[in-house]
Design a protein around this motif. Structure first.
Motif, PDB file in Angstrom:
ATOM      1  N   PHE A 165       0.834  -1.204   0.000  1.00 43.01           N
ATOM      2  CA  PHE A 165       0.000   0.000   0.000  1.00 43.01           C
ATOM      3  C   PHE A 165       0.871   1.256   0.000  1.00 43.01           C
ATOM      4  N   PHE A 166       1.881   1.292   0.858  1.00 41.63           N
ATOM      5  CA  PHE A 166       2.733   2.477   0.952  1.00 41.63           C
ATOM      6  C   PHE A 166       3.520   2.721  -0.333  1.00 41.63           C
ATOM      7  N   LYS A 167       3.850   1.667  -1.045  1.00 41.33           N
ATOM      8  CA  LYS A 167       4.562   1.835  -2.309  1.00 41.33           C
ATOM      9  C   LYS A 167       3.704   2.572  -3.336  1.00 41.33           C
ATOM     10  N   ALA A 168       2.376   2.422  -3.209  1.00 40.76           N
ATOM     11  CA  ALA A 168       1.463   3.072  -4.154  1.00 40.76           C
ATOM     12  C   ALA A 168       1.231   4.544  -3.824  1.00 40.76           C
ATOM     13  N   VAL A 169       1.656   4.984  -2.652  1.00 33.07           N
ATOM     14  CA  VAL A 169       1.491   6.387  -2.262  1.00 33.07           C
ATOM     15  C   VAL A 169       2.555   7.229  -2.965  1.00 33.07           C
ATOM     16  N   PRO A 170       2.170   8.305  -3.675  1.00 30.33           N
ATOM     17  CA  PRO A 170       3.157   9.147  -4.387  1.00 30.33           C
ATOM     18  C   PRO A 170       4.227   9.704  -3.451  1.00 30.33           C
ATOM     19  N   THR A 171       5.459   9.627  -3.898  1.00 34.12           N
ATOM     20  CA  THR A 171       6.581  10.105  -3.088  1.00 34.12           C
ATOM     21  C   THR A 171       6.546  11.622  -2.915  1.00 34.12           C
ATOM     22  N   THR A 172       5.827  12.312  -3.787  1.00 36.94           N
ATOM     23  CA  THR A 172       5.762  13.775  -3.692  1.00 36.94           C
ATOM     24  C   THR A 172       5.159  14.231  -2.360  1.00 36.94           C
ATOM     25  N   PHE A 173       4.225  13.446  -1.804  1.00 31.62           N
ATOM     26  CA  PHE A 173       3.647  13.788  -0.503  1.00 31.62           C
ATOM     27  C   PHE A 173       4.730  13.800   0.573  1.00 31.62           C
ATOM     28  N   ILE A 174       5.584  12.804   0.528  1.00 32.25           N
ATOM     29  CA  ILE A 174       6.639  12.688   1.534  1.00 32.25           C
ATOM     30  C   ILE A 174       7.670  13.787   1.359  1.00 32.25           C
ATOM     31  N   GLU A 175       8.032  14.053   0.107  1.00 28.37           N
ATOM     32  CA  GLU A 175       9.027  15.097  -0.156  1.00 28.37           C
ATOM     33  C   GLU A 175       8.515  16.467   0.288  1.00 28.37           C
ATOM     34  N   ALA A 176       7.247  16.738   0.039  1.00 24.79           N
ATOM     35  CA  ALA A 176       6.658  18.015   0.455  1.00 24.79           C
ATOM     36  C   ALA A 176       6.649  18.136   1.979  1.00 24.79           C
ATOM     37  N   ALA A 177       6.350  17.029   2.664  1.00 27.40           N
ATOM     38  CA  ALA A 177       6.335  17.053   4.128  1.00 27.40           C
ATOM     39  C   ALA A 177       7.733  17.273   4.684  1.00 27.40           C
ATOM     40  N   LYS A 178       8.737  16.678   4.053  1.00 25.17           N
ATOM     41  CA  LYS A 178      10.117  16.861   4.519  1.00 25.17           C
ATOM     42  C   LYS A 178      10.577  18.305   4.319  1.00 25.17           C
ATOM     43  N   ILE A 179      10.141  18.929   3.214  1.00 21.85           N
ATOM     44  CA  ILE A 179      10.491  20.332   2.988  1.00 21.85           C
ATOM     45  C   ILE A 179       9.903  21.216   4.090  1.00 21.85           C
ATOM     46  N   ASP A 180       8.720  20.838   4.596  1.00 22.81           N
ATOM     47  CA  ASP A 180       8.086  21.585   5.686  1.00 22.81           C
ATOM     48  C   ASP A 180       8.683  21.255   7.046  1.00 22.81           C
ATOM     49  N   GLY A 181       9.668  20.350   7.071  1.00 25.80           N
ATOM     50  CA  GLY A 181      10.360  20.043   8.316  1.00 25.80           C
ATOM     51  C   GLY A 181       9.811  18.853   9.080  1.00 25.80           C
ATOM     52  N   ALA A 182       8.978  18.049   8.461  1.00 24.38           N
ATOM     53  CA  ALA A 182       8.405  16.889   9.142  1.00 24.38           C
ATOM     54  C   ALA A 182       9.429  15.770   9.254  1.00 24.38           C
ATOM     55  N   THR A 183       9.413  15.072  10.388  1.00 23.11           N
ATOM     56  CA  THR A 183      10.288  13.918  10.582  1.00 23.11           C
ATOM     57  C   THR A 183       9.635  12.678   9.977  1.00 23.11           C
ATOM     58  N   GLU A 184      10.393  11.590   9.945  1.00 23.00           N
ATOM     59  CA  GLU A 184       9.849  10.354   9.388  1.00 23.00           C
ATOM     60  C   GLU A 184       8.644   9.871  10.185  1.00 23.00           C
ATOM     61  N   PHE A 185       8.705   9.972  11.510  1.00 23.68           N
ATOM     62  CA  PHE A 185       7.574   9.544  12.334  1.00 23.68           C
ATOM     63  C   PHE A 185       6.350  10.421  12.105  1.00 23.68           C
ATOM     64  N   GLN A 186       6.552  11.717  11.937  1.00 17.49           N
ATOM     65  CA  GLN A 186       5.440  12.616  11.660  1.00 17.49           C
ATOM     66  C   GLN A 186       4.814  12.313  10.303  1.00 17.49           C
ATOM     67  N   ILE A 187       5.650  12.010   9.324  1.00 16.86           N
ATOM     68  CA  ILE A 187       5.144  11.646   7.998  1.00 16.86           C
ATOM     69  C   ILE A 187       4.332  10.354   8.085  1.00 16.86           C
ATOM     70  N   LEU A 188       4.855   9.420   8.869  1.00 19.18           N
ATOM     71  CA  LEU A 188       4.196   8.126   8.987  1.00 19.18           C
ATOM     72  C   LEU A 188       2.817   8.250   9.627  1.00 19.18           C
ATOM     73  N   TYR A 189       2.738   8.927  10.782  1.00 16.25           N
ATOM     74  CA  TYR A 189       1.496   8.929  11.555  1.00 16.25           C
ATOM     75  C   TYR A 189       0.541  10.074  11.204  1.00 16.25           C
ATOM     76  N   LYS A 190       1.047  11.105  10.486  1.00 12.67           N
ATOM     77  CA  LYS A 190       0.163  12.204  10.112  1.00 12.67           C
ATOM     78  C   LYS A 190      -0.246  12.176   8.638  1.00 12.67           C
ATOM     79  N   ILE A 191       0.504  11.417   7.832  1.00 11.93           N
ATOM     80  CA  ILE A 191       0.198  11.357   6.400  1.00 11.93           C
ATOM     81  C   ILE A 191      -0.151   9.934   5.961  1.00 11.93           C
ATOM     82  N   MET A 192       0.774   8.998   6.217  1.00 15.64           N
ATOM     83  CA  MET A 192       0.600   7.641   5.707  1.00 15.64           C
ATOM     84  C   MET A 192      -0.537   6.888   6.400  1.00 15.64           C
TER      85      MET A 192
END
Length: 279
Positions: A165-192
């Protein structure tokens, strides 16, 4: 033209009739159990559909039967709830974290871990039964809740499902979150995690159902009556309580009731998750 419509109606009627018959064949054993759990004791197992009903089996069960206390039935039911919920929550948490790492984080050996997960999914789990039991004994967890929860805290099937399922999620969402300063855990539990509600429902229900119906492992790692789950208790009570089939049916209904309630509550999301899996 009329003849063609008549043939279509006849074909449709035959299909519905066959489907209804097959459904009744599959559902009737459960209906038989439910009906006999409410049947008067003089009617239990005497005919396919009892003619008189009462709550005697349930009142006997909750009043403690011969022991005069709600234990062991209610105690075993709550043991099943604690063990099943605890194991399922851990399987979900670890499954999400590992799957996210395998799907979206590049690290050395990721392909090897993926291959190990796939290989281990086809590995007979019963082969590890004795080693796991010996480890539980050595660390002093025998006859505790942890003995039933920890060895079941990881599900490779959940990891596999979340990874796809996670492989099907566009990487652009993660890249945008990282630009905003989100950590991996924040990306995981707030986006994924919010994006995976449907597949999470499917995984949760299957894992909970599998753990709820576990028998062999729970039978091996517990000794005291206070720690028995409802599955183990039922398997041990067919001898001593053979003269009380009504309460046995009632206890079996209690065992299946939580799963049915959860499927009713989360039915919509379950269908959405299954549709994603079939794509």
């Amino acid at each position: 033209m009329v003849g063609s419509n008549d043939k279509n109606k006849l074909s449709l009627t035959i299909r519905y009739s066959v489907a209804t018959l097959l459904l009744l064949v599959m559902v009737f054993p459960y209906l038989y159990m439910v009906l006999n759990s409410f049947a008067d004791w003089s009617q239990v197992d005497r005919q396919l559909i009892p003619s008189s009903y009462s709550l005697k089996s349930y009142s006997w069960l909750f009043s403690g039967g011969e022991t005069g206390t709600p234990r062991p039935w209610l105690n075993s039911f709550f043991n099943s709830v604690i063990v099943s919920v605890g194991s399922t929550v851990l399987m979900m948490v670890f499954g999400i974290m590992v799957a996210y790492a395998l799907a979206k984080i590049k690290f050395r050996g990721r392909d090897a871990v993926n291959n190990f997960v796939l290989f281990h999914m086809f590995f007979p789990a019963i082969i590890l039964l004795i080693p796991n039991f010996l480890v539980i004994q050595k660390v002093g967890l025998y006859d505790t809740y942890w003995a039933m929860i920890i060895p079941k805290a990881m599900s490779l099937w959940a990891i596999f499902m979340y990874t796809n399922f996670f492989k099907a999620v566009p990487t652009t969402f993660i890249e945008a979150a990282k630009i905003d300063g989100a950590t991996e855990f924040q990306i995981l539990y707030k986006i994924m995690v919010p994006m995976s509600k449907s597949i999470t429902t499917v995984i949760f229900l299957f894992l909970l159902m599998e753990r709820w119906t576990e028998l062999l492992w729970d039978m091996i790692v517990v000794r005291s009556d206070e720690m028995l789950t409802l599955n183990v208790l039922l398997s041990q009570m067919f001898g001593p309580y053979a003269g009380y089939p009504g309460p046995m049916y009632a206890a079996s209904v209690l065992l299946t009731l939580p799963i049915i309630i959860l499927f009713i509550i989360f039915g919509k999301r379950f269908k959405e998750g299954m549709q994603f899996n079939l794509k």
